[in-house]
Design a protein around this motif. Sequence first.
Motif, short mmCIF file in Angstrom:
data_model
loop_
_atom_site.label_atom_id
_atom_site.label_comp_id
_atom_site.label_asym_id
_atom_site.label_seq_id
_atom_site.Cartn_x
_atom_site.Cartn_y
_atom_site.Cartn_z
N PHE A 173 0.85 -1.50 -0.08
CA PHE A 173 -0.09 -0.03 -0.11
C PHE A 173 1.07 1.39 0.08
CE2 PHE A 173 -2.26 3.35 2.28
CZ PHE A 173 -3.45 3.51 1.57
N LEU A 185 -3.63 7.04 -3.64
CA LEU A 185 -3.59 5.87 -3.00
C LEU A 185 -3.31 4.75 -4.04
CD1 LEU A 185 -7.08 6.13 -1.04
CD2 LEU A 185 -4.99 6.67 -0.12
N GLY A 186 -2.57 3.77 -3.47
CA GLY A 186 -2.09 2.94 -4.41
C GLY A 186 -1.80 1.75 -3.60
N GLU A 211 -2.97 -2.03 -2.12
CA GLU A 211 -4.48 -2.67 -1.66
C GLU A 211 -4.90 -1.84 -0.11
OE1 GLU A 211 -3.53 -6.80 -0.81
OE2 GLU A 211 -2.81 -7.06 -2.93
N PHE A 212 -5.75 -1.28 -0.21
CA PHE A 212 -6.49 -0.33 0.59
C PHE A 212 -7.49 -1.32 1.50
CE2 PHE A 212 -9.06 3.52 1.62
CZ PHE A 212 -8.91 3.44 2.88
N LEU A 233 -7.07 7.66 -7.21
CA LEU A 233 -7.21 6.31 -7.07
C LEU A 233 -6.66 5.41 -8.15
CD1 LEU A 233 -10.71 5.65 -5.38
CD2 LEU A 233 -8.40 6.26 -4.23
N ASP A 282 -3.78 4.41 -8.93
CA ASP A 282 -2.77 3.27 -8.72
C ASP A 282 -3.37 2.22 -7.79
OD1 ASP A 282 -0.92 3.98 -10.41
OD2 ASP A 282 0.00 5.33 -8.91
N LEU A 283 -4.58 2.27 -7.29
CA LEU A 283 -5.27 1.48 -6.17
C LEU A 283 -5.49 0.15 -7.10
CD1 LEU A 283 -6.32 1.53 -3.33
CD2 LEU A 283 -8.57 2.14 -4.32
N LYS A 284 -5.15 -0.93 -6.59
CA LYS A 284 -5.34 -2.34 -7.06
C LYS A 284 -6.52 -3.15 -6.43
CE LYS A 284 -1.92 -1.75 -9.24
NZ LYS A 284 -1.89 -0.97 -10.66
N ILE A 317 -9.61 -2.67 -2.77
CA ILE A 317 -10.04 -2.01 -1.76
C ILE A 317 -11.16 -3.06 -1.13
CG2 ILE A 317 -11.91 -0.85 -3.02
CD1 ILE A 317 -11.71 1.62 -0.97
N GLY A 332 -11.96 -0.21 3.64
CA GLY A 332 -11.54 1.11 2.77
C GLY A 332 -12.88 1.68 2.35
N ILE A 335 -12.24 -1.18 -9.74
CA ILE A 335 -12.87 -0.65 -8.49
C ILE A 335 -13.82 -0.06 -8.73
CG2 ILE A 335 -11.96 1.30 -6.79
CD1 ILE A 335 -10.29 -1.18 -6.76
#
Length: 108
Positions: free
Chosen positions: A6, A21-22, A24-25, A52, A54-56, A58, A62, A89
């Motif tokens: 994260f 945020l990048g 795993e949240f 978001l 780069d968020l993989k 959530i 989260g 997402i």
Amino acid sequence: METNKFTLRTENREGQTILFLGGEFDLEVATQVRAAMEPLIELTDRRLTLNLRDLKYIDSTGIGILISIVKARHTRNASFDVEHVPVHIRKLFDMTGISPFLAQAGSY
């Protein structure tokens, strides 16, 4: 702030704070995210934006934090945006019913 999976980076621009945020949240990083968000929620004279891109992943924790941010900023009549939401997402947000609230927040 960074763990193995994260990342959270803050960038200040004129009148705006962007949180990137990048990774795993999830429950594992929830305390860190809440701690980073607390002072920013109170800055009602600044636009607050979550990027978001780069968020993989959530999880429900989260998503709960995102909802609490939307509510807190709305209560304070402060601007809040969510941008660059990855398709996978966005689908999760649609399935859980959070999308309309994020769309109301701003540039979702």
